[in-house]
Scaffold this active site. Structure first.
Site, PDB file in Angstrom:
ATOM      1  N   PRO A  89       0.825  -1.226   0.000  1.00 35.18           N
ATOM      2  CA  PRO A  89       0.000   0.000   0.000  1.00 35.18           C
ATOM      3  C   PRO A  89       0.852   1.267   0.000  1.00 35.18           C
ATOM      4  O   PRO A  89       0.342   2.352  -0.262  1.00 35.18           O
ATOM      5  CB  PRO A  89      -0.826  -0.115   1.286  1.00 35.18           C
ATOM      6  CG  PRO A  89      -0.372  -1.320   2.006  1.00 35.18           C
ATOM      7  CD  PRO A  89       0.570  -2.077   1.156  1.00 35.18           C
ATOM      8  N   GLU A 116       2.063  -7.587   8.578  1.00 40.19           N
ATOM      9  CA  GLU A 116       2.237  -6.145   8.680  1.00 40.19           C
ATOM     10  C   GLU A 116       3.147  -5.591   7.575  1.00 40.19           C
ATOM     11  O   GLU A 116       3.466  -4.420   7.560  1.00 40.19           O
ATOM     12  CB  GLU A 116       2.809  -5.767  10.055  1.00 40.19           C
ATOM     13  CG  GLU A 116       1.926  -6.162  11.223  1.00 40.19           C
ATOM     14  CD  GLU A 116       0.526  -5.565  11.125  1.00 40.19           C
ATOM     15  OE1 GLU A 116       0.420  -4.334  11.064  1.00 40.19           O
ATOM     16  OE2 GLU A 116      -0.438  -6.334  11.107  1.00 40.19           O
ATOM     17  N   ARG A 153      -3.890  -9.347 -20.567  1.00 41.06           N
ATOM     18  CA  ARG A 153      -4.779  -8.967 -21.666  1.00 41.06           C
ATOM     19  C   ARG A 153      -4.137  -8.009 -22.658  1.00 41.06           C
ATOM     20  O   ARG A 153      -4.665  -7.783 -23.745  1.00 41.06           O
ATOM     21  CB  ARG A 153      -6.098  -8.425 -21.128  1.00 41.06           C
ATOM     22  CG  ARG A 153      -5.971  -7.158 -20.337  1.00 41.06           C
ATOM     23  CD  ARG A 153      -7.253  -6.855 -19.612  1.00 41.06           C
ATOM     24  NE  ARG A 153      -8.391  -6.761 -20.519  1.00 41.06           N
ATOM     25  CZ  ARG A 153      -8.556  -5.817 -21.424  1.00 41.06           C
ATOM     26  NH1 ARG A 153      -7.644  -4.869 -21.544  1.00 41.06           N
ATOM     27  NH2 ARG A 153      -9.601  -5.784 -22.210  1.00 41.06           N
ATOM     28  N   ASP A 168      -9.864  -0.159 -25.183  1.00 41.72           N
ATOM     29  CA  ASP A 168     -10.252  -0.062 -23.781  1.00 41.72           C
ATOM     30  C   ASP A 168     -10.370   1.349 -23.260  1.00 41.72           C
ATOM     31  O   ASP A 168      -9.657   2.226 -23.696  1.00 41.72           O
ATOM     32  CB  ASP A 168      -9.172  -0.704 -22.904  1.00 41.72           C
ATOM     33  CG  ASP A 168      -9.275  -2.183 -22.909  1.00 41.72           C
ATOM     34  OD1 ASP A 168     -10.310  -2.678 -23.336  1.00 41.72           O
ATOM     35  OD2 ASP A 168      -8.307  -2.817 -22.493  1.00 41.72           O
TER      36      ASP A 168
HETATM   37 CL1  6GU Z   1      -0.378  -3.893  -3.147  1.00 45.82          CL
HETATM   38  N1  6GU Z   1      -1.224  -4.547  -0.743  1.00 45.82           N
HETATM   39  C1  6GU Z   1      -2.016  -4.381   0.342  1.00 45.82           C
HETATM   40  N2  6GU Z   1      -1.855  -5.204   1.372  1.00 45.82           N
HETATM   41  N3  6GU Z   1      -2.923  -3.444   0.429  1.00 45.82           N
HETATM   42  C2  6GU Z   1      -3.062  -2.646  -0.623  1.00 45.82           C
HETATM   43  C3  6GU Z   1      -2.284  -2.744  -1.771  1.00 45.82           C
HETATM   44  C4  6GU Z   1      -1.353  -3.726  -1.793  1.00 45.82           C
HETATM   45  N4  6GU Z   1      -2.650  -1.788  -2.632  1.00 45.82           N
HETATM   46  C5  6GU Z   1      -3.630  -1.131  -2.042  1.00 45.82           C
HETATM   47  N5  6GU Z   1      -3.891  -1.624  -0.835  1.00 45.82           N
END
Ligand code: 6GU
Length: 253
Positions: A89, A116, A153, A168
């Protein structure tokens, strides 16, 4: 073009299931793409085959150890034109242009984190750190599959209709125009006349205008990023007048 997708994970079954079905399933069966799932537990050295441990400094949760990940990457003996991608994230937000860039590599390695997160030092060994959106999900597996689905794709000969990927949403930077199929009238809801007219040029113009209209209404940020033709600008002016008229017509006196 991507030939092989590698997944470094502690949940191999999640990835396995994905390649059984639909477009990715067919792409693998016809040899257009290959995948390799590496169970990180196979690269541990202790009796309990642990892939995670408690964080230095304390705090909740577990952190994925660096050594099984790096041993697994080493064992892949990747060719030159490869990329390792850390799913996190904290990564940069996934966009279509990155999918396109990655689709031109020979091999990709997805590092799927859990718990974590991973030991921060893995950063030094990843070419990309990618997030799939501003929300948190449990692990990198699903995120790596989101990326894979977007990449597969784009590969040559994967989609039945060669021009599908090029048409697309996002590949042209605007949202898709609306699509309809039979019946022409359903419960008093009619398919727009022009689409049934057989007049190719009018249909093309209608579709472009619808794309511009919905992009303007729903994602005006996207319009700022693309180069508009003279005809696009003309259509946007028509759209603005149509919207103004619509608003005025619907205001109660
Ligand atoms: Cl790549 N991993 C996690 N655990 N949460 C996320 C993410 C990735 N991308 C957005 N939220």
């Amino acid at each position: 073009m991507v030939k092989k997708l590698h997944y470094l994970t502690t949940f191999p079954e999640i990835i396995e299931a994905y390649f059984k079905y639909s477009i990715p399933g067919r792409a693998v069966n016809s040899g257009l793409v290959d995948f390799n799932i590496v169970n990180l537990r196979d690269f541990t050295t202790d009796k309990h085959r642990t892939t995670d441990d408690t964080p230095y400094g304390g705090g909740p949760g577990m952190v994925m150890k660096i050594s099984p990940i790096l041993s697994a990457i080493d064992a892949l003996r990747l060719p030159q034109n490869s990329a390792t991608i850390l799913l996190t994230p904290k990564g940069s937000l996934l966009q279509q242009d990155l999918l396109k860039e990655l689709s031109e590599k020979d091999q990709l390695v997805f590092l799927c984190g859990h718990y974590e997160g991973m030991d921060e030092r893995i950063d030094l060994y990843a070419h990309y750190a990618v997030s799939i959106g501003d929300y948190v999900i449990g692990g990198g597996e699903i995120a790596s599959l989101v990326m894979s689905d977007g990449i597969i794709r784009l590969l040559k000969n994967v989609l039945g209709n060669e021009s599908s990927a090029e048409q697309d949403s996002f590949s042209h930077g605007v949202l898709d125009y609306p699509q309809y199929t039979k019946p022409r009238i359903y419960d008093e809801l009619e398919v727009p006349e022009v689409l049934c007219s057989g007049h190719h040029k009018n249909i093309m113009r209608y579709r472009r205008k619808e794309s511009l209209k919905w992009t303007l209404l729903l994602r005006p940020d996207l319009l700022k990023k693309i180069k508009l033709s003279q005809e696009d600008i003309k259509m946007l002016k028509e759209i603005k007048i149509e919207i103004q008229t619509f608003i005025m017509d619907n205001i109660d006196e």
